[in-house]
Design an enzyme around this catalytic site. Sequence first.
Site, PDB file in Angstrom:
ATOM      1  N   ALA A   1       0.949  -0.933   0.449  1.00  0.00           N
ATOM      2  CA  ALA A   1      -0.025   0.144  -0.229  1.00  0.00           C
ATOM      3  C   ALA A   1       1.130   1.322   0.169  1.00  0.00           C
ATOM      4  CB  ALA A   1      -0.932   0.380   1.419  1.00  0.00           C
TER       5      ALA A   1
ATOM      6  N   GLY B   1       1.100  -4.711   0.421  1.00  0.00           N
ATOM      7  CA  GLY B   1      -0.961  -4.946   0.269  1.00  0.00           C
ATOM      8  C   GLY B   1      -0.465  -5.419  -0.932  1.00  0.00           C
TER       9      GLY B   1
ATOM     10  N   GLU C   1      -0.855  -9.283  -0.031  1.00  0.00           N
ATOM     11  CA  GLU C   1      -2.226  -9.045  -0.337  1.00  0.00           C
ATOM     12  C   GLU C   1      -2.702  -9.343  -1.536  1.00  0.00           C
ATOM     13  OE1 GLU C   1      -2.313  -6.385   2.395  1.00  0.00           O
ATOM     14  OE2 GLU C   1      -3.572  -6.817   3.555  1.00  0.00           O
TER      15      GLU C   1
ATOM     16  N   GLU D   1       4.419  -5.066   6.926  1.00  0.00           N
ATOM     17  CA  GLU D   1       3.350  -4.203   8.101  1.00  0.00           C
ATOM     18  C   GLU D   1       4.047  -4.216   9.121  1.00  0.00           C
ATOM     19  OE1 GLU D   1       2.195  -6.240   6.128  1.00  0.00           O
ATOM     20  OE2 GLU D   1       0.331  -5.511   4.856  1.00  0.00           O
TER      21      GLU D   1
HETATM   22  N1  COA Z   1       4.567   2.708  -0.321  1.00  0.00           N
HETATM   23  C1  COA Z   1       4.989   4.166  -0.904  1.00  0.00           C
HETATM   24  N2  COA Z   1       5.885   4.116  -2.130  1.00  0.00           N
HETATM   25  C2  COA Z   1       6.866   3.047  -2.456  1.00  0.00           C
HETATM   26  C3  COA Z   1       6.753   1.865  -1.295  1.00  0.00           C
HETATM   27  C4  COA Z   1       5.121   1.778  -0.789  1.00  0.00           C
HETATM   28  N3  COA Z   1       4.935   0.643  -0.333  1.00  0.00           N
HETATM   29  N4  COA Z   1       7.197   1.202  -1.658  1.00  0.00           N
HETATM   30  C5  COA Z   1       8.872   1.784  -2.440  1.00  0.00           C
HETATM   31  N5  COA Z   1       8.114   3.104  -2.649  1.00  0.00           N
HETATM   32  C6  COA Z   1       8.707   3.982  -3.468  1.00  0.00           C
HETATM   33  C7  COA Z   1      10.214   4.979  -2.438  1.00  0.00           C
HETATM   34  O1  COA Z   1       9.855   5.547  -1.332  1.00  0.00           O
HETATM   35  C8  COA Z   1      11.019   5.227  -3.725  1.00  0.00           C
HETATM   36  O2  COA Z   1      10.194   6.775  -4.366  1.00  0.00           O
HETATM   37  P1  COA Z   1      10.901   7.672  -4.243  1.00  0.00           P
HETATM   38  O3  COA Z   1      11.867   7.514  -5.619  1.00  0.00           O
HETATM   39  O4  COA Z   1      10.543   8.946  -4.802  1.00  0.00           O
HETATM   40  O5  COA Z   1      12.190   8.041  -3.620  1.00  0.00           O
HETATM   41  C9  COA Z   1      10.380   4.096  -4.934  1.00  0.00           C
HETATM   42  O6  COA Z   1       9.246   3.643  -3.950  1.00  0.00           O
HETATM   43  C10 COA Z   1      11.662   3.685  -4.487  1.00  0.00           C
HETATM   44  O7  COA Z   1      11.570   2.514  -3.997  1.00  0.00           O
HETATM   45  P2  COA Z   1      13.191   2.575  -2.855  1.00  0.00           P
HETATM   46  O8  COA Z   1      12.799   1.934  -1.352  1.00  0.00           O
HETATM   47  O9  COA Z   1      14.792   3.643  -2.896  1.00  0.00           O
HETATM   48  O10 COA Z   1      13.702   0.789  -3.416  1.00  0.00           O
HETATM   49  P3  COA Z   1      14.929   0.010  -3.136  1.00  0.00           P
HETATM   50  O11 COA Z   1      15.039  -0.994  -3.782  1.00  0.00           O
HETATM   51  O12 COA Z   1      15.775   0.697  -2.235  1.00  0.00           O
HETATM   52  O13 COA Z   1      13.766  -0.656  -2.099  1.00  0.00           O
HETATM   53  C11 COA Z   1      12.530  -2.461  -1.523  1.00  0.00           C
HETATM   54  C12 COA Z   1      12.700  -1.678  -2.111  1.00  0.00           C
HETATM   55  C13 COA Z   1      11.258  -2.604  -1.305  1.00  0.00           C
HETATM   56  C14 COA Z   1      13.314  -3.055  -0.613  1.00  0.00           C
HETATM   57  C15 COA Z   1      12.006  -0.743  -0.943  1.00  0.00           C
HETATM   58  O14 COA Z   1      11.092  -0.204  -1.246  1.00  0.00           O
HETATM   59  C16 COA Z   1      10.660  -0.610   0.784  1.00  0.00           C
HETATM   60  O15 COA Z   1      10.645  -1.825   1.792  1.00  0.00           O
HETATM   61  N6  COA Z   1       9.093  -0.633   0.258  1.00  0.00           N
HETATM   62  C17 COA Z   1       7.972  -0.368   1.236  1.00  0.00           C
HETATM   63  C18 COA Z   1       8.077  -2.198   1.350  1.00  0.00           C
HETATM   64  C19 COA Z   1       6.213  -2.184   2.423  1.00  0.00           C
HETATM   65  O16 COA Z   1       6.652  -1.389   3.334  1.00  0.00           O
HETATM   66  N7  COA Z   1       5.837  -1.974   2.349  1.00  0.00           N
HETATM   67  C20 COA Z   1       4.346  -2.455   2.767  1.00  0.00           C
HETATM   68  C21 COA Z   1       3.698  -1.243   2.673  1.00  0.00           C
HETATM   69  S1  COA Z   1       2.180  -1.417   3.739  1.00  0.00           S
END
Ligand code: COA
Length: 260
Positions: free
Chosen positions: A66, A111, A114, A134
Amino acid sequence: MSFETLSIEDRGAIRVITVNRPDKLNALNETTLSELDAAFGAAADTAAVRVVVLTGAGPKAFVAGADIAQMTTLSPIQARDFSRLGQGLMRRIEGLGKPVIAMVNGFALGGGMELAMACHLRIASDNARLGQPEINLGLIPGFGGTQRLLRLAGRSAALELCLLGQPIDAPRALALNLVNRVVPSAELEAETMKLASQLAAAAPQAVRGILDAITIGGEAGLEAGLDYESQCFALAFSTDDMKEGTSAFLARRKAEFTGR
Ligand code: COA
């Protein structure tokens, strides 16, 4: 049909729906959830569509969760609506009446996991990572993750994945029954389309009976579920495809299903 955050492509009877926010790793905001709901509604209503493949744009992610940025703006009441919106989408996918295959081409987190779990089949690339992180945000899954993970992988794995918040790799997801197949990422699309083509050629009312008996009947308790299965079984006898399938078997020829 045109969408801000999705792209849609028909390949014969297979509709490919792609979440298209690669710069945000295809994170699900309110717009994306609403658009997915509309796109799946349209797929259900279009007779020519027999199978849906759901995936994410770009090389890194199916859906990374999400939209965390949007979630920070929500009041508790809005958060409940957001959760209900996501849950409603997952229910629509599960009850679509047509098979939906998640083509998991990278991160499927929160999400995203999910969403994949609401699909009927999941094929993952060998570099996919799946999880419910989460807890690391001080949150819990809100689009049905606690319930579907429990049903797919059992209580022990559901508690581990949700409580520890540590993503797992594709082989572990396969071992936990969270995905049906793992394939090298270069072969993911071809393997998914091969499976989708097989489903597209099957008798659609029989496909629907199986989906309904398992996804709806399976939640009803054994007696009610068995009764529901009998109703779905009986309904198949009203179709030309049942007559074709059985007579083709007896005549030792290949069945040609028409969808009637
Ligand atoms: N919501 C909003 N934005 C997200 C996102 C999310 N769930 N997951 C990734 N993004 C965005 C990042 O903020 C970043 O945006 P920016 O370039 O404007 O800063 C972009 O996507 C790329 O992500 P980044 O974190 O730089 O990539 P990465 O390769 O370093 O890491 C992940 C990849 C998936 C490990 C990391 O993005 C992450 O942990 N995301 C969240 C996962 C999460 O907690 N999901 C559950 C949400 S309830």
